[in-house]
Design a protein around this motif. Structure first.
Motif, PDB file in Angstrom:
ATOM      1  N   LEU A  65       0.806  -1.233   0.000  1.00 37.37           N
ATOM      2  CA  LEU A  65       0.000   0.000   0.000  1.00 37.37           C
ATOM      3  C   LEU A  65       0.836   1.278   0.000  1.00 37.37           C
ATOM      4  CD1 LEU A  65      -2.823  -0.977   2.529  1.00 37.37           C
ATOM      5  CD2 LEU A  65      -2.734  -1.383   0.073  1.00 37.37           C
ATOM      6  N   ILE A  91      -3.220  -7.211   6.303  1.00 39.65           N
ATOM      7  CA  ILE A  91      -3.381  -6.133   7.288  1.00 39.65           C
ATOM      8  C   ILE A  91      -2.745  -6.631   8.581  1.00 39.65           C
ATOM      9  CG2 ILE A  91      -5.019  -4.683   8.511  1.00 39.65           C
ATOM     10  CD1 ILE A  91      -7.095  -5.446   6.375  1.00 39.65           C
ATOM     11  N   LYS A  92      -1.618  -6.039   8.936  1.00 44.07           N
ATOM     12  CA  LYS A  92      -0.930  -6.594  10.112  1.00 44.07           C
ATOM     13  C   LYS A  92      -1.318  -5.876  11.395  1.00 44.07           C
ATOM     14  CE  LYS A  92       2.956  -4.126   8.313  1.00 44.07           C
ATOM     15  NZ  LYS A  92       3.781  -4.149   7.158  1.00 44.07           N
ATOM     16  N   LEU A  93      -2.563  -5.482  11.484  1.00 38.17           N
ATOM     17  CA  LEU A  93      -3.060  -4.847  12.710  1.00 38.17           C
ATOM     18  C   LEU A  93      -4.293  -5.611  13.137  1.00 38.17           C
ATOM     19  CD1 LEU A  93      -3.405  -1.157  11.558  1.00 38.17           C
ATOM     20  CD2 LEU A  93      -1.643  -2.011  13.100  1.00 38.17           C
ATOM     21  N   GLU A 107      -8.615  -1.844  17.232  1.00 36.58           N
ATOM     22  CA  GLU A 107      -7.898  -0.566  17.309  1.00 36.58           C
ATOM     23  C   GLU A 107      -8.567   0.536  16.498  1.00 36.58           C
ATOM     24  OE1 GLU A 107      -3.686  -0.862  16.456  1.00 36.58           O
ATOM     25  OE2 GLU A 107      -3.621  -2.867  17.328  1.00 36.58           O
ATOM     26  N   PHE A 133      -7.807   5.077  15.736  1.00 39.32           N
ATOM     27  CA  PHE A 133      -7.096   5.783  14.669  1.00 39.32           C
ATOM     28  C   PHE A 133      -7.850   5.808  13.327  1.00 39.32           C
ATOM     29  CE2 PHE A 133      -5.931   1.607  13.395  1.00 39.32           C
ATOM     30  CZ  PHE A 133      -5.374   1.665  12.138  1.00 39.32           C
ATOM     31  N   LEU A 134      -8.982   5.126  13.260  1.00 36.05           N
ATOM     32  CA  LEU A 134      -9.752   5.174  12.019  1.00 36.05           C
ATOM     33  C   LEU A 134     -11.189   5.580  12.321  1.00 36.05           C
ATOM     34  CD1 LEU A 134      -8.561   1.845  10.332  1.00 36.05           C
ATOM     35  CD2 LEU A 134      -7.880   4.155   9.706  1.00 36.05           C
ATOM     36  N   GLU A 136     -13.193   7.334  10.767  1.00 27.90           N
ATOM     37  CA  GLU A 136     -14.125   7.411   9.631  1.00 27.90           C
ATOM     38  C   GLU A 136     -14.564   6.037   9.140  1.00 27.90           C
ATOM     39  OE1 GLU A 136     -10.960   8.354   9.548  1.00 27.90           O
ATOM     40  OE2 GLU A 136     -10.690  10.367   8.718  1.00 27.90           O
ATOM     41  N   LEU A 137     -13.986   4.998   9.681  1.00 23.36           N
ATOM     42  CA  LEU A 137     -14.208   3.666   9.133  1.00 23.36           C
ATOM     43  C   LEU A 137     -15.666   3.243   9.292  1.00 23.36           C
ATOM     44  CD1 LEU A 137     -12.441   1.435   7.840  1.00 23.36           C
ATOM     45  CD2 LEU A 137     -12.460   0.330  10.057  1.00 23.36           C
ATOM     46  N   ARG A 192     -17.030   0.606   7.150  1.00 21.33           N
ATOM     47  CA  ARG A 192     -17.220  -0.767   6.657  1.00 21.33           C
ATOM     48  C   ARG A 192     -15.911  -1.515   6.830  1.00 21.33           C
ATOM     49  NH1 ARG A 192     -16.263   0.358   0.501  1.00 21.33           N
ATOM     50  NH2 ARG A 192     -15.260   2.382   0.748  1.00 21.33           N
ATOM     51  N   LEU A 233     -12.363  -2.965   6.746  1.00 19.25           N
ATOM     52  CA  LEU A 233     -11.148  -2.436   6.144  1.00 19.25           C
ATOM     53  C   LEU A 233     -10.738  -3.262   4.935  1.00 19.25           C
ATOM     54  CD1 LEU A 233      -8.949  -0.317   6.449  1.00 19.25           C
ATOM     55  CD2 LEU A 233      -7.794  -1.792   8.071  1.00 19.25           C
ATOM     56  N   ILE A 236     -12.277  -1.930   1.836  1.00 20.44           N
ATOM     57  CA  ILE A 236     -11.673  -0.688   1.332  1.00 20.44           C
ATOM     58  C   ILE A 236     -10.360  -0.973   0.622  1.00 20.44           C
ATOM     59  CG2 ILE A 236     -10.707   1.535   2.027  1.00 20.44           C
ATOM     60  CD1 ILE A 236     -12.657   1.565   4.322  1.00 20.44           C
ATOM     61  N   ILE A 237      -9.548  -1.818   1.266  1.00 21.44           N
ATOM     62  CA  ILE A 237      -8.238  -2.103   0.688  1.00 21.44           C
ATOM     63  C   ILE A 237      -8.398  -2.862  -0.627  1.00 21.44           C
ATOM     64  CG2 ILE A 237      -6.076  -3.345   1.039  1.00 21.44           C
ATOM     65  CD1 ILE A 237      -6.272  -2.605   3.984  1.00 21.44           C
ATOM     66  N   GLU A 260     -10.793  -2.634  -2.729  1.00 15.94           N
ATOM     67  CA  GLU A 260     -11.173  -1.629  -3.725  1.00 15.94           C
ATOM     68  C   GLU A 260      -9.966  -0.869  -4.242  1.00 15.94           C
ATOM     69  OE1 GLU A 260     -15.447  -0.276  -1.971  1.00 15.94           O
ATOM     70  OE2 GLU A 260     -14.056   1.307  -2.591  1.00 15.94           O
ATOM     71  N   GLU A 261      -9.144  -0.442  -3.290  1.00 12.10           N
ATOM     72  CA  GLU A 261      -7.960   0.331  -3.651  1.00 12.10           C
ATOM     73  C   GLU A 261      -7.048  -0.480  -4.563  1.00 12.10           C
ATOM     74  OE1 GLU A 261      -6.941   3.380  -2.845  1.00 12.10           O
ATOM     75  OE2 GLU A 261      -4.773   3.332  -3.243  1.00 12.10           O
TER      76      GLU A 261
END
Lengths: 298, 542
Positions: free
Chosen positions: A13, A43-45, A50, A54-55, A57-58, A60, A62, A65-66, A68-69
């Motif tokens: 990413l 995703i190493k979290l 969490e 730190f997210l 706005e999330l 849906r 993750l 989203i990833i 899609e990206e």
């Protein structure tokens, strides 16, 4: 050695992803043997616990989203030149990225893993190093620096006449046949100069070269491919620094765009070890992609 | 006299000139004053009391000293080769405060200094005269003499200094503990180091350092006096010595006031340069080839026999040679270790642990070996060839040994003058680095204590040395300093435990920090991505 059919592209990413995708696209075109591609990110979290922190706005998962990206980037950098290539975007969420990757390789019978190799970026090579040390990994690993050229025209196989070298050479030869690139066999001969101060260095060099040539003849005779048996080996004298550096600088001079090397891997125990030369090659800042050929046949 | 000075200093004591940590400063000052008063009034019996304590200690705990000191060498080798070797004192990005040459100079000047000049001629001659182990020939006696001299001045003392210095540096620069001996025991004692036990540890350290320094200075000034007398016939008596102490104290005080960077560093470098000149001069003027030969052979013999002589305890012979030599040295180095250790710690920020250990252990040892081979070797050469009469001169008065030796070679007046200057400047560096150390402890661990306080300690060292020279009791004080070696030997073991615990924690933290850094950058990537994509999705839905 079997053809490279299933490709896994490990994405992180960062800004390197487009470059890696473009390289994968080029590789697919040059080889023409690839039948299936997986684009993977782990995703190493433990983001679910969490995320509120730190997210904010999330809204849906993750993974969605990833995915899609990545799909967007694949469209842009890969799909255009491979409209019919079946591919899949896989986003996992595991604590240990190397294990997750090698697990995936096993499940999907991946032949080749493509990963980015960061230059002068301390601490970035950890995933790669750990992946190469996963004992059950059977896929080969190709490390692509951000600055790699987008061609496959000249392959250099670094060999030391060992069993892992033999596999590396077979793999290199198979890539060469698929791509039509040039193949150079390279050996760095090294003499223990310091132990024989009274023997003129010129003689020693000659002797070392001679002994390397003999070993090479024996080594190449065992190859099945008649064309390969005809091949010459380029033998250079080790000078300064490490064998890995010598291989790299020789490859640079030859204008090579891929270095192929073996990793040690006979039994279960030895697969933990990465040959020291290979390990150095993995670690040095280099602009040439490096293919580490894993030992085990399937 | 000390008392007056002390009190007047207290009265005018503002933070600007004095920044003391009362629970350490006052008990230490009181103990020192009481002890000196007692030594002066009681006299002879004090010397006997401490003498017998020292003998009792060597008789019964000799094996323990030998064991502990060898343990320190093992700990050093382990640390240098272990995964902890890459930990940097002062954190990952710390840069060394001093150049490598300045660093070595300071290590060397503080650690051995005067002793080296004092014993380099005398010790090999003593061992040659009275061989510790049975020998069949004179050459054998000479070989053995150098071997034991190397043992006493080589890896073992530097291993002790390394462990203490490293512990102090690590806990101060990486853990933010105060630079005092107590800081090292945090992993073991916890917050108790700020209470009674911490104070006790620091008070002992201050007393041991001051007593050790004062005796060392007392011995040093006798040597300077002997040299001057030998050269110019100015008389060898206490009046001259007191004047010398006064002069040297003034020099030391100036250096201390200038601070570590301008004073001590410059002097130490000067020292080492001058020392090298002296060494090379002796090498050229002396039996050059013999000296080179013996240097090489001595090192080989030392390395070969290190396990044997290093662990030798006279178990089967029942002799007592060791008490006055090996055990004396081990106790001496250990009692010196808080001082040298603190000083080494103070100048070693920015070095990695591997660099630190190899630097502190090997470089000074090698230099010492060369020094001993040159000066001791020249003396042995004369003895073996029956030239001069060094042995009897050494027997008469150790302080003159160096000058008697120089007299046998060309340009002796010049070399003797250099020798005197060297003893003096070593004297000054020992005194001023000692003052910096005591300053730090009595101010509660500050790295740069106020000037007034530095002057106070520099002057009191001179005063203590002078008082004892006049009133007698230098030997009593030396015995007292050495007896602190036994409790400190126990503290050393505790220190090693504490250090290992601290290093393991640091190592784990290093790993975690790296993982954390990576995680943060990854989190940022993800957060950016989510923000970008959710921003993109909103308009497309509308």
């Amino acid at each position: 050695m079997k053809e490279t059919k299933v490709l896994l592209v490990g994405l992180d990413l960062t800004e390197s992803d487009p470059l890696l995708l473009r390289y994968a696209s080029m590789l697919g075109k040059s080889l023409g043997t690839i039948r299936q591609v997986y684009f993977v990110h782990n995703i190493k979290l433990a983001y679910e616990s969490e995320a509120p922190g730190f997210l904010p706005e999330l809204d849906r998962p993750l993974e969605e989203i990833i995915t899609e990206e990545i799909e967007e980037q694949v469209d842009q950098f890969f799909k255009r030149s491979h409209p019919d290539m079946p591919f899949e975007v896989i986003v996992t969420n595991e604590t240990n990225t190397p294990t997750a990757l090698s697990q995936l390789c096993k499940e999907q019978e991946v032949d080749l893993v493509l990963m980015g190799k960061k230059i002068a970026y301390i601490g970035s090579g950890i995933v790669v190093q750990k992946l190469l040390r996963v004992p059950t990994l059977t896929a080969n690993v190709l490390l692509v620096p951000d600055t790699a050229s987008q061609h496959l025209q000249h392959i250099v196989a670094g060999i030391d006449f060992s069993e892992p070298s033999r596999r590396a050479l077979l793999q290199a030869s198979s890539l060469q046949q698929a791509s039509g690139a040039e193949l150079t066999l390279l050996h760095v001969a090294h003499i223990p100069t310091h132990y024989f101060p009274y023997i003129p260095e010129k003689d020693m060099k000659e002797k070392a070269r001679e002994s390397a040539r003999k070993k090479y003849e024996k080594f190449i005779k065992r190859m099945e491919d008649p064309e390969l048996r005809q091949k010459e080996c380029r033998i250079v004298q080790k000078h300064g620094e490490s064998i890995a550096r010598n291989i790299y600088s020789e490859a640079l001079q030859l204008g090579a765009d891929l270095i192929v090397t073996g990793s040690i891997g006979h039994g279960k125990v030895k697969t933990f070890l990465l040959g020291s030369v290979t390990q150095r090659l993995v670690n040095i800042d280099s602009h040439i992609p490096l293919l580490v050929v894993k030992g085990k046949d399937k | 006299m000390d008392n007056d000075k002390n009190q007047s200093a207290e009265r005018e004591g503002s933070k600007r000139y004095f920044d003391i940590y009362a629970p350490v400063f006052y008990p230490a000052a009181i103990i020192i004053i009481l002890f000196i008063a007692l030594t002066l009034t009681v006299g002879e019996p004090m010397e006997r009391v401490f003498g017998s304590i020292q003998t009792g200690m060597s008789d019964n705990a000799g094996w323990f000293f030998v064991l502990v000191v060898n343990g320190m060498v093992a700990v050093c080798l382990f640390l240098a080769l272990s995964k902890y070797g890459n930990i940097r004192l002062g954190g990952k990005d710390a840069e060394p405060d001093f150049s490598t040459f300045a660093w070595f100079s300071m290590l060397f000047s503080a650690g051995m200094g005067i002793g080296l000049l004092f014993f380099s001629v005398a010790e090999p001659i003593f061992h040659y005269d009275t061989p510790p182990m049975e020998v069949s020939s004179q050459a054998g006696a000479a070989r053995q003499a150098m071997k034991f001299t190397f043992l006493h001045w080589g890896l073992h003392p530097w291993a002790i200094y390394s462990v203490v210095g490293l512990s102090l540096a690590f806990f101060t620069f990486n853990r933010g503990m105060p630079l005092t001996i107590r800081g090292v025991f945090y992993p073991v004692l916890g917050d108790r180091i700020y209470g009674f036990w911490g104070n006790v540890i620091d008070v002992i350290a201050v007393a041991a350092t001051l007593f050790g320094l004062a005796t060392s200075l007392g011995l040093g000034v006798q040597q300077i006096n002997s040299g001057l007398d030998f050269l110019f016939g100015i008389g060898d008596n206490t009046t001259v010595q007191v004047i010398l102490i006064a002069l040297i104290t003034v020099a030391a005080t100036t250096s201390v006031v200038l601070g570590l960077d301008k004073g001590v560093r410059v002097l130490s470098e000067l020292n080492l340069r001058l020392g090298l000149i002296f060494l090379i001069a002796m090498l050229i003027l002396g039996p050059t080839l013999f000296l080179f030969d013996s240097f090489v052979q001595n090192i080989g013999a030392y390395l070969r026999d290190l396990p044997m002589i290093g662990s030798w305890t006279e178990a089967y012979t029942g002799t007592e040679w060791q008490n006055s030599w090996t055990i004396f040295y081990w106790a001496w180095w250990i009692s010196w270790s808080p001082y040298v250790g603190m000083f080494i710690a103070r100048v070693s920020r920015g070095r990695t642990i591997r660099e630190f250990i190899l630097g502190v252990l090997l470089v000074p040892s090698l230099l010492t070996f060369l020094w001993m081979s040159v000066f001791g070797g020249s003396a042995l050469f004369l003895e073996l060839n029956g030239i001069g009469n060094i042995a009897s001169a050494v027997g008469d008065n150790i302080s003159t040994a160096l000058f008697v030796l120089l007299a046998e070679f060309p340009f002796s007046s010049l070399t003797s003058v250099i020798g005197i200057i060297l003893v003096t400047s070593f004297f000054v560096t020992s005194s001023d680095s000692g003052s910096l150390v005591i300053d730090s402890i009595t101010s509660g661990g500050k790295l740069d204590a106020p000037v007034g306080q530095r002057i106070f300690w520099a002057v009191s060292e001179g005063a203590v040395a002078a008082t004892l020279l006049v009133g007698g009791g230098l030997l009593a004080l030396q015995a007292a300093a050495i007896t602190t070696g036994l409790p400190f030997a126990f503290l050393l073991i505790l220190m090693v435990y504490s250090l290992m615990k601290g290093l393991e924690e640091e190592y784990q933290e290093m790993q975690e920090r790296e993982a954390h850094r990576q995680k943060e950058s990854y989190q940022k990537t993800i957060a950016d991505l989510v923000r970008r994509r959710s921003g993109k999705d909103v308009p497309s839905e509308k």
